[in-house]
Design a protein around this motif. Structure first.
Motif, PDB file in Angstrom:
ATOM      1  N   PRO A  55      99.221  44.087  25.303  1.00  0.00           N
ATOM      2  CA  PRO A  55      98.274  43.282  24.519  1.00  0.00           C
ATOM      3  C   PRO A  55      96.964  43.997  24.244  1.00  0.00           C
ATOM      4  N   ILE A  85     102.659  32.150  27.894  1.00  0.00           N
ATOM      5  CA  ILE A  85     101.550  31.291  28.306  1.00  0.00           C
ATOM      6  C   ILE A  85     100.477  31.263  27.228  1.00  0.00           C
ATOM      7  N   ARG A  86     100.178  32.425  26.670  1.00  0.00           N
ATOM      8  CA  ARG A  86      99.136  32.542  25.649  1.00  0.00           C
ATOM      9  C   ARG A  86      99.469  31.728  24.410  1.00  0.00           C
ATOM     10  N   THR A  87     100.728  31.713  24.025  1.00  0.00           N
ATOM     11  CA  THR A  87     101.150  31.020  22.804  1.00  0.00           C
ATOM     12  C   THR A  87     101.548  29.569  23.047  1.00  0.00           C
ATOM     13  N   ASP A 139     107.838  28.841  29.523  1.00  0.00           N
ATOM     14  CA  ASP A 139     108.097  30.077  30.250  1.00  0.00           C
ATOM     15  C   ASP A 139     109.549  30.088  30.725  1.00  0.00           C
ATOM     16  N   GLU A 188     103.092  36.525  30.030  1.00  0.00           N
ATOM     17  CA  GLU A 188     101.709  36.324  29.585  1.00  0.00           C
ATOM     18  C   GLU A 188     101.665  35.871  28.129  1.00  0.00           C
ATOM     19  N   GLN A 189     102.549  36.438  27.316  1.00  0.00           N
ATOM     20  CA  GLN A 189     102.616  36.043  25.907  1.00  0.00           C
ATOM     21  C   GLN A 189     103.057  34.585  25.773  1.00  0.00           C
ATOM     22  N   SER A 228     108.364  43.175  24.280  1.00  0.00           N
ATOM     23  CA  SER A 228     107.013  43.106  24.828  1.00  0.00           C
ATOM     24  C   SER A 228     106.176  44.285  24.357  1.00  0.00           C
ATOM     25  N   TRP A 244     104.377  41.136  30.687  1.00  0.00           N
ATOM     26  CA  TRP A 244     103.780  40.972  29.360  1.00  0.00           C
ATOM     27  C   TRP A 244     104.403  39.798  28.609  1.00  0.00           C
TER      28      TRP A 244
END
Length: 378
Positions: free
Chosen positions: A257, A194-196, A200, A191-192, A254, A188
């Motif tokens: 989502p 990458i999303r923001t 990494d 993924e966060q 985390s 999680w």
């Protein structure tokens, strides 16, 4: 005064005991990141980990854990996981003079803990870090939070009841040793990031190996600790980090989502504070950044330093010039330039391979181009 730089695994038991004694004598050093255990753990996964030990008449009086880079550049050990760092020293220790003696040219820092003042002259700015400190029962602490901000915490309670009612009965597992849950928190988090568009920091092997090694520790004052919130059997949110005795410092925060509408992170912290008593925690150090999320829960605020400690060596002077260039470039658009500098610093700290740095720079270029106000205007 003499200086010796060595890998953490080469520290003698006498040196380790002296380091722990310095931390125990100064409340500001009472964090798992500042003592020898963290340096030893990072040394297990990164070969460039070093500790400089300064001795007076053969007795250790100061320690600096770092990653040694070319030209005598020292980066904080375990960065960017080391939210707090600095020279652990007796009062009256002259940090800059000692750096030169040890062949260290520059030491950039973003979370300096400096109660003895060895690097105080190098601090260019400060930021806030947040700590949940109990001086009684968790229920008393939570009641004080509610009294200080009744509307906010009434809403948090509403979210708690909504999540419990609509998703599943809420419960906290602390400690939680479930390996699948641990891996889910890491997934999680990645993924966060990458999303923001953030870098990494869990991409390199060494960071994941460090977290997994700490998660595997079950004994001793220094060990990994995972606290998770479940709705029924479903993992909702959690923290993973390290504890040293009664002090806990989480790194990975985390949430699922798919449950964003229920604000599970806010619900989690209320429940986690309530779990501090049974865990034997007196300090839940949630660190700097994300002020809007952390500040409502922390009644203790710590000031930490940002800046560059540099000697008058050639590499030290070059580091000062580079720092001045960043300040000049930021004139008039400080927010964006600071963001660029932080991103590049993170890549330099966490990526140990050329391929990793190239990938990080490529990803950064794309993310920063999207966020550059001048690019948008064009």
């Amino acid at each position: 005064m003499t200086a010796q730089t060595l890998h953490p695994a080469e520290l003698s038991l006498v040196d380790i005991a002296a380091w722990r004694a310095l931390c125990a004598a100064e409340p500001a050093y009472a964090n798992p990141l500042m003592g020898p255990d963290f340096a030893l753990a990072v040394g297990e996964v990164r070969g460039d980990t070093r500790v400089t030990v300064w001795r007076r008449d053969g007795r250790a009086v100061a320690f600096l854990a770092h990653h040694r880079r070319p030209g005598g550049l020292a980066r904080p050990v375990g960065a960017p996981l080391s939210d707090y760092h600095g020279v652990v020293a007796e009062a009256g220790f002259d940090g800059l003079a000692a750096m030169a003696e040890a062949g260290l040219s520059a030491y950039p820092f973003t979370g300096l803990i400096d109660p003895a003042g060895p690097l105080s002259g190098a601090v260019a700015g400060e930021r806030e870090a947040y700590v949940i400190e109990l001086d009684g029962e968790p229920a008393e602490y939570l009641e004080a939070l509610r009294a200080a901000s009744p509307k906010r915490f009434k809403n948090y309670r509403r979210l708690d009841h909504k999540l419990d009612r609509e998703v599943g009965e809420l419960s906290v597992r602390a400690p939680d040793w479930d390996e699948a849950a641990f891996e889910q928190l890491l997934t999680w988090k990645r993924e966060q990031l990458i999303r923001t568009g953030a870098h990494d920091f869990l991409g390199p092997d060494w960071t994941r190996d460090l977290l997994r090694n700490l998660f595997a520790r079950r004994e001793g004052e220094f060990q990994g600790l995972m606290i998770n919130l479940y709705a029924g059997d479903r993992l909702v949110a959690g923290h993973f980090g390290i504890r040293l005795g009664g002090v806990y410092h989480p790194w990975i925060a985390s949430t699922d989502p798919a449950l964003a509408a229920w604000s599970p992170g806010q619900v989690f912290l209320l429940r986690a504070i309530d779990a501090m008593g049974p865990l034997g925690l007196t300090s839940y150090d949630i660190g700097p950044g994300h002020d809007h999320y952390k500040k409502p829960y922390a009644r203790t605020v710590r000031r930490i330093g940002q800046g560059l400690a540099a000697t008058d060596s050639a590499f030290g002077l070059a580091a000062k010039v580079a720092e001045s260039a960043w300040m000049w470039a930021g004139a008039g658009r400080e927010g964006f330039v600071d963001k660029v500098k932080r991103r590049l610093d993170t890549i330099a700290m966490v990526e140990t391979s050329l391929a990793g740095r190239v990938r990080g720079l490529a990803a950064a270029a794309g993310a920063l181009r999207k966020s550059d106000p001048e690019s948008e205007a064009a």
